[in-house]
Enzyme design. Structure first.
Site, PDB file in Angstrom:
ATOM      1  N   GLY A  12       0.837  -1.218   0.000  1.00 34.27           N
ATOM      2  CA  GLY A  12       0.000   0.000   0.000  1.00 34.27           C
ATOM      3  C   GLY A  12       0.864   1.258   0.000  1.00 34.27           C
ATOM      4  O   GLY A  12       2.081   1.185   0.158  1.00 34.27           O
ATOM      5  N   ARG A  39      -4.171 -11.487  -1.901  1.00 31.66           N
ATOM      6  CA  ARG A  39      -4.337 -10.985  -3.279  1.00 31.66           C
ATOM      7  C   ARG A  39      -3.076 -10.267  -3.775  1.00 31.66           C
ATOM      8  O   ARG A  39      -2.826 -10.145  -4.967  1.00 31.66           O
ATOM      9  CB  ARG A  39      -5.551 -10.065  -3.399  1.00 31.66           C
ATOM     10  CG  ARG A  39      -5.450  -8.737  -2.720  1.00 31.66           C
ATOM     11  CD  ARG A  39      -6.660  -7.843  -3.073  1.00 31.66           C
ATOM     12  NE  ARG A  39      -6.535  -6.538  -2.434  1.00 31.66           N
ATOM     13  CZ  ARG A  39      -6.889  -6.302  -1.169  1.00 31.66           C
ATOM     14  NH1 ARG A  39      -7.400  -7.274  -0.443  1.00 31.66           N
ATOM     15  NH2 ARG A  39      -6.740  -5.094  -0.637  1.00 31.66           N
ATOM     16  N   CYS A 130      -2.981  11.288   9.983  1.00 30.12           N
ATOM     17  CA  CYS A 130      -1.990  12.114   9.277  1.00 30.12           C
ATOM     18  C   CYS A 130      -2.206  13.607   9.547  1.00 30.12           C
ATOM     19  O   CYS A 130      -1.253  14.353   9.815  1.00 30.12           O
ATOM     20  CB  CYS A 130      -2.027  11.848   7.781  1.00 30.12           C
ATOM     21  SG  CYS A 130      -3.663  11.621   7.102  1.00 30.12           S
ATOM     22  N   SER A 160      -4.005  11.193  -1.707  1.00 34.09           N
ATOM     23  CA  SER A 160      -3.250   9.991  -1.307  1.00 34.09           C
ATOM     24  C   SER A 160      -3.656   9.531   0.094  1.00 34.09           C
ATOM     25  O   SER A 160      -3.433   8.389   0.476  1.00 34.09           O
ATOM     26  CB  SER A 160      -1.743  10.243  -1.341  1.00 34.09           C
ATOM     27  OG  SER A 160      -1.431  11.371  -0.544  1.00 34.09           O
ATOM     28  N   LYS A 215     -11.280  12.948  14.932  1.00 33.13           N
ATOM     29  CA  LYS A 215      -9.947  12.401  15.217  1.00 33.13           C
ATOM     30  C   LYS A 215      -8.970  13.526  15.595  1.00 33.13           C
ATOM     31  O   LYS A 215      -8.179  13.400  16.525  1.00 33.13           O
ATOM     32  CB  LYS A 215      -9.413  11.653  14.001  1.00 33.13           C
ATOM     33  CG  LYS A 215     -10.085  10.322  13.728  1.00 33.13           C
ATOM     34  CD  LYS A 215      -9.587   9.734  12.406  1.00 33.13           C
ATOM     35  CE  LYS A 215     -10.302   8.444  12.044  1.00 33.13           C
ATOM     36  NZ  LYS A 215      -9.869   7.923  10.707  1.00 33.13           N
ATOM     37  N   ARG A 236     -11.144  17.525   1.348  1.00 33.74           N
ATOM     38  CA  ARG A 236     -10.327  16.830   0.358  1.00 33.74           C
ATOM     39  C   ARG A 236     -10.106  17.760  -0.828  1.00 33.74           C
ATOM     40  O   ARG A 236     -11.050  18.367  -1.340  1.00 33.74           O
ATOM     41  CB  ARG A 236     -11.046  15.548  -0.112  1.00 33.74           C
ATOM     42  CG  ARG A 236     -10.167  14.672  -0.979  1.00 33.74           C
ATOM     43  CD  ARG A 236      -9.113  13.962  -0.187  1.00 33.74           C
ATOM     44  NE  ARG A 236      -9.661  12.909   0.669  1.00 33.74           N
ATOM     45  CZ  ARG A 236      -8.977  12.300   1.615  1.00 33.74           C
ATOM     46  NH1 ARG A 236      -7.732  12.655   1.847  1.00 33.74           N
ATOM     47  NH2 ARG A 236      -9.521  11.345   2.337  1.00 33.74           N
ATOM     48  N   HIS A 243      -0.595  17.219   2.830  1.00 38.02           N
ATOM     49  CA  HIS A 243      -1.746  17.846   3.484  1.00 38.02           C
ATOM     50  C   HIS A 243      -1.353  19.266   3.928  1.00 38.02           C
ATOM     51  O   HIS A 243      -0.239  19.480   4.426  1.00 38.02           O
ATOM     52  CB  HIS A 243      -2.154  17.061   4.731  1.00 38.02           C
ATOM     53  CG  HIS A 243      -2.865  15.768   4.471  1.00 38.02           C
ATOM     54  ND1 HIS A 243      -3.260  15.336   3.226  1.00 38.02           N
ATOM     55  CD2 HIS A 243      -3.258  14.795   5.338  1.00 38.02           C
ATOM     56  CE1 HIS A 243      -3.867  14.167   3.318  1.00 38.02           C
ATOM     57  NE2 HIS A 243      -3.884  13.809   4.586  1.00 38.02           N
TER      58      HIS A 243
HETATM   59  C1  2RA Z   1      -7.276  10.784   4.877  1.00 38.32           C
HETATM   60  N1  2RA Z   1      -6.485  11.065   7.150  1.00 38.32           N
HETATM   61  O1  2RA Z   1      -6.557  11.752   4.566  1.00 38.32           O
HETATM   62  C2  2RA Z   1      -7.245  10.208   6.277  1.00 38.32           C
HETATM   63  C3  2RA Z   1      -6.675   8.818   6.289  1.00 38.32           C
HETATM   64  N2  2RA Z   1      -5.356   8.763   5.811  1.00 38.32           N
HETATM   65  O2  2RA Z   1      -8.030  10.218   4.065  1.00 38.32           O
END
Ligand code: 2RA
Length: 340
Positions: A12, A39, A130, A160, A215, A236, A243
């Site tokens: 991953g 897999r 993260c 990502s 979180k 996002r 980030h």
């Molecule tokens: C995200 N923090 O950015 C979450 C999981 N990595 O999607």
């Protein structure tokens, strides 16, 4: 003398970065195993100049291994983490499964390394989310100087963070906008991510916030200080890696922007790039691949008595996940599992 180390989820995004960073930082490895699900069995992964062939996680015996870096999500850790821990292998888990467990330390080495001694209760150590990891690296040195009352953070999180599928969706959807017949509808994300932003990461909760936002609140309190109030909006954005976060901080005591900049310049894991001119700040494309948590746009917030604003950028696959996990392993080795 080195360590026998296992990377679980080696194919991953985060697992591959764990292997890269173990090699880059020359972690003392006597033996290494790369594990994957059936897999992905037999997939080759890089470890420095060598190539490892992934082994079957389901068949793997953790007995005799020192440390296992887990990057397989909560369900996978639930199935295999306890058996690894019980076999005497210290588990450093990147999933959220154990982060809020009072018997499991949640560690960002630059911030709360001393808490690592609590690992022995379950032989498990949790890696933070993260978006939390980079933020607490920036907050801790300022909290030590002027005690933080409240944090308001807006995140701009790369695709990502949603794994390879998230990156593939951004790539294919963007291409599809220009190539007739190759249009791609939203799949991994709830809405189009190409040339768009989505104010939704992880599940919605009763109060209207998302799990990702929760979180950041819960983990900041556990890692730094439960008295700190945090409110987050996690978004996002169409960026592949890195980030970004706009962070507003209210302190108990006044903290001058110049002093804050000096403190951050000296802080572990931080790189300050802060000039009030074109390009005098960091963006995700510059942070990707780096170990540092970058801080820019440090300035007073004059709308409140003791306020400060700053911009924080870091590679979410590195400090946000794989690097922090390797740093936990380094701290564990230095402080606990000392090998001659
Ligand atoms: C995200 N923090 O950015 C979450 C999981 N990595 O999607």
């Amino acid at each position: 003398m080195g360590y026998k180390i296992v990377v679980v989820g080696a194919t991953g995004n985060v697992g591959r970065e764990m292997l890269n960073i173990l090699a880059e930082r020359q972690f003392p490895v006597d033996e290494i195993a790369a594990l994957a699900s059936r897999r992905s069995l037999g997939t080759e992964v890089s470890f420095g100049d060598t190539t490892l062939v992934t082994k079957d996680l389901n068949e793997f015996d953790f007995a005799g291994w020192d440390i296992a870096l887990f990057a397989i999500g909560s369900d996978g850790t639930k199935e295999h983490g306890p058996r690894a821990a019980k076999a005497g292998c210290v588990v450093i888990d990147n999933s959220s499964l154990y982060r809020y467990d009072p018997d499991v330390p949640l560690i960002v080495p630059e911030v709360n390394a001393d808490a690592i001694t609590g690992y022995s209760k379950k032989n498990i150590i949790a890696n933070p989310n993260c978006s939390t990891a980079q933020m607490v690296v920036a907050l801790k040195p300022l909290h030590d100087r002027a005690r933080i009352k409240r944090v308001v953070v807006s995140t701009y999180q790369s695709v990502s963070g949603a794994g390879k599928a998230g990156m593939d969706e951004l790539w294919n959807q963007t291409k599809g906008i220009y190539v007739p017949g190759q249009e791609r509808a939203a799949d991994k994300f709830t809405k189009q991510i190409a040339f768009n932003v989505i104010p939704h990461i992880d599940a919605f909760m009763e109060d209207g916030s998302t799990k990702e936002e929760w979180k950041m609140v819960a983990e900041t309190k556990k890692i730094i200080d439960p008295a700190i109030k945090v409110t987050a909006t996690c978004v996002r954005v169409p960026v592949f890696v890195g980030h970004s976060e706009a962070i507003n901080i209210e302190f108990e005591d006044f903290l001058d922007e110049d002093e804050a900049r000096d403190i951050l310049r000296e802080a572990p894991g931080v790189m300050v790039i802060d000039k009030r001119e074109d390009g005098g700040y960091v963006t995700p494309v510059e942070a990707a691949g780096d170990f540092a948590t970058f801080i820019s746009r440090i300035r007073q917030d004059s709308t409140i008595e003791n306020g400060l604003n700053l911009w924080c950028v870091s590679d979410n696959l590195r400090k946000g996940a794989a690097l922090n996990a390797v740093q936990i392993a380094e701290t564990l080795g230095a402080r606990v599992l000392k090998k001659g």
